[in-house]
Write an enzyme that holds these catalytic residues in place. Structure first.
Site, PDB file in Angstrom:
ATOM      1  N   CYS A 114       5.631   9.224   4.541  1.00  0.00           N
ATOM      2  CA  CYS A 114       5.489  10.301   5.517  1.00  0.00           C
ATOM      3  C   CYS A 114       6.761  10.450   6.356  1.00  0.00           C
ATOM      4  CB  CYS A 114       4.250  10.085   6.380  1.00  0.00           C
ATOM      5  SG  CYS A 114       3.746  11.579   7.294  1.00  0.00           S
ATOM      6  N   HIS A 203      -0.011   9.504   2.858  1.00  0.00           N
ATOM      7  CA  HIS A 203      -0.271   8.141   3.329  1.00  0.00           C
ATOM      8  C   HIS A 203      -1.086   7.370   2.287  1.00  0.00           C
ATOM      9  CE1 HIS A 203       1.187   8.265   7.528  1.00  0.00           C
ATOM     10  NE2 HIS A 203       0.974   9.567   7.391  1.00  0.00           N
ATOM     11  N   GLU A 205      -1.625   4.291   2.066  1.00  0.00           N
ATOM     12  CA  GLU A 205      -2.391   3.191   2.670  1.00  0.00           C
ATOM     13  C   GLU A 205      -3.797   3.597   3.080  1.00  0.00           C
ATOM     14  OE1 GLU A 205      -0.143   4.955   6.272  1.00  0.00           O
ATOM     15  OE2 GLU A 205       0.102   4.765   4.094  1.00  0.00           O
TER      16      GLU A 205
END
Length: 225
Positions: A114, A203, A205
């Site tokens: 990002c 993202h 994660e």
């Protein structure tokens, strides 16, 4: 039996006005991000954003992860001021840009996420759209190619996005390897790089704990480290 030695992965910390259970302002990294590196077999280490000595500080690390965060100041890439720009910090910008430049030049493995992708783009002379709404709190399909497709093992992925700035003009040597349906650049890699580098605008994660394709990005970083 020899103990397992985990590669050290440097993650620049993010300034935070507060954090639960702490009495002061904090320097933090998202738990989901740290856990994704740990699952991959790495030792995630948050590093203090401070000017100077970046090259010597990074020498001890085996890889670098540039995480998400607030906006980069438009001054850094010749952009116009906009009311949507938030959480700009001059120290953070200076440090992250220095980390990006040093890591790319050294060939140390680098995964950028990002804001991290945006930082690398600016460090290489690229520019950003200062405000392009419609990409916050959004999960949308993204078509993949190149290294990011090879790593994840898929040609399309559900990207969890929380951003409004994104690449306008590409930095020197960068190639686009993923786009959203509206044309937004979602991943880049570096042609002729001395080392391993992947950057994604979303993202991974957010869903890496349950989506093997997303986790493979962190696995690849640690594997290269």
């Amino acid at each position: 039996m020899d103990p397992v030695v985990r590669p050290l992965i440097a993650i620049p910390a993010r300034f935070s006005a507060s954090a639960s259970a702490l009495r002061h302002a904090a320097e933090v990294n998202a738990r989901a991000l740290v856990e994704a590196v740990w699952r991959a077999g790495g030792e995630p280490v948050s590093i203090h954003p401070a000017a100077g000595e970046v090259a010597s500080r990074l020498k001890r690390f085996d890889g670098v992860l540039l995480p998400g965060g607030g906006d980069i100041s438009p001054d850094r890439y010749g952009g116009a001021a906009h009311e949507s720009v938030y959480d700009v910090d001059a120290i953070q910008d200076e440090f992250d840009l220095a980390v990006a430049g040093e890591t790319v030049n050294s060939g140390k493995p680098l995964l950028a996420i990002c804001r991290g992708l945006q930082v690398v783009n600016v460090a290489l002379g690229g520019t950003l759209h200062t405000d392009a709404p419609g990409h916050r709190h959004v999960v949308h399909p993204v078509a993949l190619s190149g290294t990011v497709a090879e790593i994840t093992g898929v040609e399309k992925i559900d990207a969890s996005c929380y951003h409004h700035q994104h690449i306008d003009t590409l930095g020197a040597g960068l190639d686009v390897t993923a786009r959203a349906a509206d044309g937004t650049v979602e991943a880049v890699e570096l042609t002729g790089s001395a080392g391993w580098f992947v950057a994604v605008q979303w993202h991974p994660e957010d869903s890496a704990a349950t989506d093997p394709a997303q986790q493979r990005l962190f696995d690849a970083l640690v594997g290269q480290a």
